[in-house]
Design a protein around this motif. Sequence first.
Motif, PDB file in Angstrom:
ATOM      1  N   ASP A 100     -36.086 -28.726  30.839  1.00  0.00           N
ATOM      2  CA  ASP A 100     -36.554 -30.012  31.368  1.00  0.00           C
ATOM      3  C   ASP A 100     -38.060 -30.069  31.599  1.00  0.00           C
ATOM      4  OD1 ASP A 100     -33.998 -31.684  32.053  1.00  0.00           O
ATOM      5  OD2 ASP A 100     -33.554 -29.667  32.756  1.00  0.00           O
ATOM      6  N   VAL A 101     -38.695 -28.929  31.654  1.00  0.00           N
ATOM      7  CA  VAL A 101     -40.138 -28.886  31.890  1.00  0.00           C
ATOM      8  C   VAL A 101     -40.868 -28.922  30.550  1.00  0.00           C
ATOM      9  CG1 VAL A 101     -42.040 -27.555  32.866  1.00  0.00           C
ATOM     10  CG2 VAL A 101     -39.818 -27.568  34.016  1.00  0.00           C
ATOM     11  N   PRO A 102     -41.696 -29.943  30.312  1.00  0.00           N
ATOM     12  CA  PRO A 102     -42.426 -30.034  29.036  1.00  0.00           C
ATOM     13  C   PRO A 102     -43.259 -28.784  28.766  1.00  0.00           C
ATOM     14  CG  PRO A 102     -42.625 -32.082  30.273  1.00  0.00           C
ATOM     15  CD  PRO A 102     -41.978 -31.093  31.200  1.00  0.00           C
ATOM     16  N   ALA A 103     -43.410 -28.458  27.505  1.00  0.00           N
ATOM     17  CA  ALA A 103     -44.152 -27.255  27.127  1.00  0.00           C
ATOM     18  C   ALA A 103     -45.603 -27.302  27.589  1.00  0.00           C
ATOM     19  CB  ALA A 103     -44.080 -27.057  25.617  1.00  0.00           C
ATOM     20  N   SER A 104     -46.135 -28.493  27.821  1.00  0.00           N
ATOM     21  CA  SER A 104     -47.525 -28.626  28.267  1.00  0.00           C
ATOM     22  C   SER A 104     -47.715 -28.241  29.727  1.00  0.00           C
ATOM     23  CB  SER A 104     -47.998 -30.072  28.067  1.00  0.00           C
ATOM     24  OG  SER A 104     -47.174 -30.972  28.803  1.00  0.00           O
ATOM     25  N   ILE A 105     -46.621 -28.080  30.458  1.00  0.00           N
ATOM     26  CA  ILE A 105     -46.668 -27.743  31.876  1.00  0.00           C
ATOM     27  C   ILE A 105     -46.331 -26.272  32.056  1.00  0.00           C
ATOM     28  CG2 ILE A 105     -45.597 -28.157  34.131  1.00  0.00           C
ATOM     29  CD1 ILE A 105     -45.182 -31.046  33.251  1.00  0.00           C
ATOM     30  N   LEU A 120     -40.512 -40.533  45.142  1.00  0.00           N
ATOM     31  CA  LEU A 120     -41.610 -39.849  45.810  1.00  0.00           C
ATOM     32  C   LEU A 120     -42.638 -40.866  46.296  1.00  0.00           C
ATOM     33  CD1 LEU A 120     -42.203 -36.904  43.294  1.00  0.00           C
ATOM     34  CD2 LEU A 120     -41.004 -36.790  45.484  1.00  0.00           C
ATOM     35  N   SER A 121     -43.352 -40.505  47.349  1.00  0.00           N
ATOM     36  CA  SER A 121     -44.433 -41.362  47.843  1.00  0.00           C
ATOM     37  C   SER A 121     -45.639 -41.242  46.923  1.00  0.00           C
ATOM     38  CB  SER A 121     -44.823 -40.938  49.255  1.00  0.00           C
ATOM     39  OG  SER A 121     -45.436 -39.643  49.224  1.00  0.00           O
ATOM     40  N   ASP A 122     -46.626 -42.120  47.104  1.00  0.00           N
ATOM     41  CA  ASP A 122     -47.842 -42.056  46.293  1.00  0.00           C
ATOM     42  C   ASP A 122     -48.528 -40.700  46.450  1.00  0.00           C
ATOM     43  OD1 ASP A 122     -47.402 -44.621  45.423  1.00  0.00           O
ATOM     44  OD2 ASP A 122     -48.808 -45.553  46.834  1.00  0.00           O
ATOM     45  N   GLU A 123     -48.560 -40.184  47.673  1.00  0.00           N
ATOM     46  CA  GLU A 123     -49.187 -38.882  47.908  1.00  0.00           C
ATOM     47  C   GLU A 123     -48.424 -37.777  47.187  1.00  0.00           C
ATOM     48  OE1 GLU A 123     -50.707 -36.137  51.647  1.00  0.00           O
ATOM     49  OE2 GLU A 123     -48.852 -37.288  51.860  1.00  0.00           O
ATOM     50  N   GLN A 124     -47.117 -37.823  47.236  1.00  0.00           N
ATOM     51  CA  GLN A 124     -46.309 -36.799  46.570  1.00  0.00           C
ATOM     52  C   GLN A 124     -46.434 -36.881  45.057  1.00  0.00           C
ATOM     53  OE1 GLN A 124     -42.614 -37.976  48.345  1.00  0.00           O
ATOM     54  NE2 GLN A 124     -42.697 -36.422  49.966  1.00  0.00           N
ATOM     55  N   ARG A 125     -46.516 -38.092  44.521  1.00  0.00           N
ATOM     56  CA  ARG A 125     -46.607 -38.255  43.058  1.00  0.00           C
ATOM     57  C   ARG A 125     -47.916 -37.727  42.503  1.00  0.00           C
ATOM     58  NH1 ARG A 125     -43.762 -43.206  43.941  1.00  0.00           N
ATOM     59  NH2 ARG A 125     -45.725 -44.368  44.077  1.00  0.00           N
ATOM     60  N   ALA A 126     -48.907 -37.535  43.359  1.00  0.00           N
ATOM     61  CA  ALA A 126     -50.205 -37.020  42.906  1.00  0.00           C
ATOM     62  C   ALA A 126     -50.232 -35.493  42.823  1.00  0.00           C
ATOM     63  CB  ALA A 126     -51.312 -37.499  43.844  1.00  0.00           C
ATOM     64  N   ALA A 127     -49.125 -34.849  43.122  1.00  0.00           N
ATOM     65  CA  ALA A 127     -49.088 -33.383  43.137  1.00  0.00           C
ATOM     66  C   ALA A 127     -49.286 -32.798  41.747  1.00  0.00           C
ATOM     67  CB  ALA A 127     -47.772 -32.906  43.725  1.00  0.00           C
ATOM     68  N   GLU A 128     -49.962 -31.652  41.713  1.00  0.00           N
ATOM     69  CA  GLU A 128     -50.203 -30.940  40.459  1.00  0.00           C
ATOM     70  C   GLU A 128     -49.274 -29.737  40.287  1.00  0.00           C
ATOM     71  OE1 GLU A 128     -54.974 -31.294  40.553  1.00  0.00           O
ATOM     72  OE2 GLU A 128     -53.781 -31.370  42.393  1.00  0.00           O
ATOM     73  N   ILE A 129     -48.681 -29.293  41.389  1.00  0.00           N
ATOM     74  CA  ILE A 129     -47.768 -28.155  41.342  1.00  0.00           C
ATOM     75  C   ILE A 129     -46.509 -28.512  42.116  1.00  0.00           C
ATOM     76  CG2 ILE A 129     -47.399 -25.736  41.968  1.00  0.00           C
ATOM     77  CD1 ILE A 129     -50.405 -25.287  41.700  1.00  0.00           C
ATOM     78  N   PRO A 181     -34.759 -34.448  38.497  1.00  0.00           N
ATOM     79  CA  PRO A 181     -34.983 -35.868  38.183  1.00  0.00           C
ATOM     80  C   PRO A 181     -36.342 -36.397  38.649  1.00  0.00           C
ATOM     81  CG  PRO A 181     -32.773 -35.543  39.066  1.00  0.00           C
ATOM     82  CD  PRO A 181     -33.511 -34.267  39.278  1.00  0.00           C
ATOM     83  N   LEU A 182     -37.002 -35.694  39.556  1.00  0.00           N
ATOM     84  CA  LEU A 182     -38.297 -36.150  40.062  1.00  0.00           C
ATOM     85  C   LEU A 182     -39.451 -35.847  39.109  1.00  0.00           C
ATOM     86  CD1 LEU A 182     -38.002 -35.020  43.810  1.00  0.00           C
ATOM     87  CD2 LEU A 182     -37.549 -37.288  42.848  1.00  0.00           C
ATOM     88  N   LEU A 183     -39.213 -35.029  38.093  1.00  0.00           N
ATOM     89  CA  LEU A 183     -40.284 -34.650  37.171  1.00  0.00           C
ATOM     90  C   LEU A 183     -40.950 -35.874  36.530  1.00  0.00           C
ATOM     91  CD1 LEU A 183     -38.729 -31.563  35.320  1.00  0.00           C
ATOM     92  CD2 LEU A 183     -40.690 -31.551  36.876  1.00  0.00           C
ATOM     93  N   ALA A 184     -40.151 -36.889  36.213  1.00  0.00           N
ATOM     94  CA  ALA A 184     -40.687 -38.074  35.535  1.00  0.00           C
ATOM     95  C   ALA A 184     -41.689 -38.828  36.394  1.00  0.00           C
ATOM     96  CB  ALA A 184     -39.541 -38.998  35.141  1.00  0.00           C
ATOM     97  N   GLN A 185     -41.658 -38.633  37.704  1.00  0.00           N
ATOM     98  CA  GLN A 185     -42.569 -39.333  38.614  1.00  0.00           C
ATOM     99  C   GLN A 185     -43.879 -38.577  38.840  1.00  0.00           C
ATOM    100  OE1 GLN A 185     -40.612 -40.776  42.264  1.00  0.00           O
ATOM    101  NE2 GLN A 185     -38.632 -40.369  41.279  1.00  0.00           N
ATOM    102  N   LEU A 186     -43.997 -37.364  38.326  1.00  0.00           N
ATOM    103  CA  LEU A 186     -45.151 -36.508  38.596  1.00  0.00           C
ATOM    104  C   LEU A 186     -46.106 -36.518  37.409  1.00  0.00           C
ATOM    105  CD1 LEU A 186     -43.153 -33.618  40.272  1.00  0.00           C
ATOM    106  CD2 LEU A 186     -44.708 -35.223  41.427  1.00  0.00           C
ATOM    107  N   ALA A 187     -46.872 -37.559  37.308  1.00  0.00           N
ATOM    108  CA  ALA A 187     -47.772 -37.739  36.161  1.00  0.00           C
ATOM    109  C   ALA A 187     -48.905 -36.713  36.134  1.00  0.00           C
ATOM    110  CB  ALA A 187     -48.360 -39.151  36.179  1.00  0.00           C
ATOM    111  N   GLN A 188     -49.268 -36.161  37.301  1.00  0.00           N
ATOM    112  CA  GLN A 188     -50.374 -35.209  37.371  1.00  0.00           C
ATOM    113  C   GLN A 188     -49.899 -33.758  37.333  1.00  0.00           C
ATOM    114  OE1 GLN A 188     -53.418 -36.636  37.345  1.00  0.00           O
ATOM    115  NE2 GLN A 188     -52.282 -38.587  37.362  1.00  0.00           N
ATOM    116  N   LEU A 189     -48.616 -33.567  37.137  1.00  0.00           N
ATOM    117  CA  LEU A 189     -48.036 -32.227  37.235  1.00  0.00           C
ATOM    118  C   LEU A 189     -48.613 -31.283  36.178  1.00  0.00           C
ATOM    119  CD1 LEU A 189     -45.870 -30.615  38.820  1.00  0.00           C
ATOM    120  CD2 LEU A 189     -44.265 -31.195  36.998  1.00  0.00           C
TER     121      LEU A 189
END
Length: 314
Positions: free
Chosen positions: A86-91, A40-49, A62-70
Amino acid sequence: MANSVKVLISGESDDLVGRELLEQLGSVEVVEYDPNADRLSDEQRAAEILIPPYRGSHRPIPLLAQLAQLQMVQLLSAGADEWAGDVPASITLATARGAHAGPVSEWVLSAILAQLRQWPTLVRFQDQHTWAHRRYHADTLAGKRALIVGAGAIGTAVARRLEAFDASSTLVASKARPGMHGPDELPNLIPGHALVVITAPLTEATTKLIDSRFLGAMDDGALLVNVGRGKIVDTDALVSEVQSGRIRAALDVTDPEPLPAEHPLWECPGVIISPHSARTVPGTNSLCYQVAAEQISAFVKGATPTNLVSERRR
């Protein structure tokens, strides 16, 4: 929550309607992504949803690991089994429950009528240019009793459609409530129903729920319809029953899936199969995104989405 929330949405053609709907919310910034991309690009990695694509929704896992702000994953499917592990319980994880009720319940009714009125047999006679008057045995839906396992939006929509054909339904939900039975009552409910319709989600409790004992308790000549998930049915047990000719089946989902060309289910008498396409009619993607937009709007406002997935398969 911030005034503008970044939402990742697929750039594929089936998902364009979603972009239009989400942009109307005014509280989100829509960012396109490629579900097949490795990075993902820097802009995409900043996504919250994140919204997985309408087709092949598992591809972005597989892209979940790149989404630190998700903070949220909003699915376009009625079930969450592909993503829940695959989705952490915190999300927050939410589905598009309700969007598929019309198209899928219509498929169920068409499959039941096709089997009862013997359309597969008639088409084969037609291929042979045979006028098959009185050479097949049709049945009527009127007066039939249907056991519907899964009393969500799809299951209740099936019950309403069956009622219009003078058929009655017994609904089984994950928990007993007025007008609906609980899962512990299921073994005693099976006999006496000419139709068994599976609309339940795949969970630990429903995996191989339809096993040899369940199938063996079905009435002779009964029809099993599965639009839930293939793994809810024990495929080997089903093959054994339908090969004997004792019961029939109409399947939109199978286990395994896709069904291999050499699998015995293809050749079983009294079985019709569609390729996990019960929802696939014009406009279903729009229905899914309408529900998704409602769920996301609630989340952005700090409310709990009504389609929140509370139980996660591990």
